[in-house]
Scaffold this motif. Structure first.
Motif, PDB file in Angstrom:
ATOM      1  N   GLU A   6       0.837  -1.187   0.000  1.00 32.77           N
ATOM      2  CA  GLU A   6       0.000   0.000   0.000  1.00 32.77           C
ATOM      3  C   GLU A   6       0.878   1.245   0.000  1.00 32.77           C
ATOM      4  O   GLU A   6       1.944   1.260   0.626  1.00 32.77           O
ATOM      5  CB  GLU A   6      -0.923   0.042   1.226  1.00 32.77           C
ATOM      6  CG  GLU A   6      -1.881  -1.127   1.338  1.00 32.77           C
ATOM      7  CD  GLU A   6      -1.396  -2.195   2.294  1.00 32.77           C
ATOM      8  OE1 GLU A   6      -2.246  -2.935   2.826  1.00 32.77           O
ATOM      9  OE2 GLU A   6      -0.172  -2.290   2.518  1.00 32.77           O
ATOM     10  N   SER A   7       0.411   2.268  -0.663  1.00 28.91           N
ATOM     11  CA  SER A   7       1.134   3.529  -0.691  1.00 28.91           C
ATOM     12  C   SER A   7       0.150   4.662  -0.940  1.00 28.91           C
ATOM     13  O   SER A   7      -1.008   4.431  -1.279  1.00 28.91           O
ATOM     14  CB  SER A   7       2.224   3.527  -1.764  1.00 28.91           C
ATOM     15  OG  SER A   7       1.668   3.372  -3.060  1.00 28.91           O
ATOM     16  N   ARG A  19      -5.052   9.645  -2.892  1.00 26.75           N
ATOM     17  CA  ARG A  19      -5.289   8.464  -3.696  1.00 26.75           C
ATOM     18  C   ARG A  19      -4.341   7.372  -3.219  1.00 26.75           C
ATOM     19  O   ARG A  19      -3.128   7.464  -3.409  1.00 26.75           O
ATOM     20  CB  ARG A  19      -5.059   8.748  -5.174  1.00 26.75           C
ATOM     21  CG  ARG A  19      -5.423   7.591  -6.114  1.00 26.75           C
ATOM     22  CD  ARG A  19      -5.245   8.010  -7.565  1.00 26.75           C
ATOM     23  NE  ARG A  19      -5.518   6.962  -8.524  1.00 26.75           N
ATOM     24  CZ  ARG A  19      -6.720   6.701  -9.038  1.00 26.75           C
ATOM     25  NH1 ARG A  19      -7.769   7.421  -8.661  1.00 26.75           N
ATOM     26  NH2 ARG A  19      -6.865   5.727  -9.925  1.00 26.75           N
ATOM     27  N   LEU A  20      -4.891   6.350  -2.593  1.00 27.33           N
ATOM     28  CA  LEU A  20      -4.102   5.228  -2.132  1.00 27.33           C
ATOM     29  C   LEU A  20      -3.971   4.187  -3.227  1.00 27.33           C
ATOM     30  O   LEU A  20      -4.894   3.984  -4.018  1.00 27.33           O
ATOM     31  CB  LEU A  20      -4.743   4.580  -0.901  1.00 27.33           C
ATOM     32  CG  LEU A  20      -5.078   5.502   0.271  1.00 27.33           C
ATOM     33  CD1 LEU A  20      -5.607   4.672   1.438  1.00 27.33           C
ATOM     34  CD2 LEU A  20      -3.870   6.328   0.687  1.00 27.33           C
ATOM     35  N   SER A  21      -2.837   3.515  -3.260  1.00 23.53           N
ATOM     36  CA  SER A  21      -2.591   2.463  -4.228  1.00 23.53           C
ATOM     37  C   SER A  21      -2.287   1.158  -3.511  1.00 23.53           C
ATOM     38  O   SER A  21      -1.683   1.149  -2.441  1.00 23.53           O
ATOM     39  CB  SER A  21      -1.411   2.819  -5.134  1.00 23.53           C
ATOM     40  OG  SER A  21      -1.677   3.974  -5.896  1.00 23.53           O
ATOM     41  N   CYS A  22      -2.706   0.067  -4.115  1.00 24.72           N
ATOM     42  CA  CYS A  22      -2.425  -1.270  -3.617  1.00 24.72           C
ATOM     43  C   CYS A  22      -1.873  -2.081  -4.771  1.00 24.72           C
ATOM     44  O   CYS A  22      -2.623  -2.488  -5.666  1.00 24.72           O
ATOM     45  CB  CYS A  22      -3.693  -1.908  -3.057  1.00 24.72           C
ATOM     46  SG  CYS A  22      -3.503  -3.618  -2.510  1.00 24.72           S
ATOM     47  N   ALA A  23      -0.578  -2.294  -4.758  1.00 24.71           N
ATOM     48  CA  ALA A  23       0.088  -3.057  -5.803  1.00 24.71           C
ATOM     49  C   ALA A  23       0.194  -4.511  -5.376  1.00 24.71           C
ATOM     50  O   ALA A  23       0.734  -4.814  -4.315  1.00 24.71           O
ATOM     51  CB  ALA A  23       1.471  -2.477  -6.084  1.00 24.71           C
ATOM     52  N   ALA A  24      -0.320  -5.402  -6.206  1.00 28.14           N
ATOM     53  CA  ALA A  24      -0.361  -6.821  -5.885  1.00 28.14           C
ATOM     54  C   ALA A  24       0.571  -7.609  -6.791  1.00 28.14           C
ATOM     55  O   ALA A  24       0.745  -7.292  -7.966  1.00 28.14           O
ATOM     56  CB  ALA A  24      -1.782  -7.357  -6.019  1.00 28.14           C
ATOM     57  N   SER A  25       1.142  -8.656  -6.231  1.00 30.38           N
ATOM     58  CA  SER A  25       1.962  -9.578  -7.000  1.00 30.38           C
ATOM     59  C   SER A  25       1.840 -10.966  -6.384  1.00 30.38           C
ATOM     60  O   SER A  25       1.413 -11.112  -5.239  1.00 30.38           O
ATOM     61  CB  SER A  25       3.427  -9.135  -7.038  1.00 30.38           C
ATOM     62  OG  SER A  25       3.992  -9.123  -5.734  1.00 30.38           O
TER      63      SER A  25
END
Length: 123
Positions: A6-7, A19-25
């Motif tokens: 999360e960032s 605006r929060l981001s959730c980068a998934a891998s």
């Protein structure tokens, strides 16, 4: 295994936006629903918003309806929480979950969580 980052958190004044981001891998992001949760000190972690795998269905808790949106970009394996008209009561550590299931009235979270990103709304 699923990894989430999360960032986008930070300190903003009331009425501001983040605006929060959730980068998934580590998994097929596009086949699962995604949810954002928040936890304030001394409080339980509660769902804020959720979106199904296709983006066709969304859920928002009553306190954020009309202020937050939860878009996702499956091509980038990234989900977002757009927060507008922020209020001090929105202050919390925000987490995403990207391996759950959104039903019509609830989000069943999976087991993978990021470390969270802090949102502080204060003048």
């Amino acid at each position: 295994q699923v990894q989430l980052v999360e960032s986008g958190g930070g300190l903003v004044q009331p009425g501001g936006s983040l605006r929060l981001s959730c980068a998934a891998s580590g998994h097929t992001f596009s086949t699962y629903g995604m949810g954002w949760f928040r936890q304030a000190p001394g409080k339980e972690r509660t769902v804020v918003a959720a979106i199904d795998w296709s983006g066709s269905t969304t859920y928002y808790t009553d306190s954020v309806k009309g202020r937050f949106t939860i878009p996702r970009d499956n091509a980038k394996n990234t989900g977002y929480l757009q927060m507008n008209s922020l209020k001090p009561e929105d202050t919390a550590l925000y987490y995403c979950n990207a391996d759950g299931y959104l039903m019509c009235d609830s989000y069943d979270a999976g087991t993978s969580w990021g470390q969270g990103t802090q949102v502080t709304v204060s003048s």
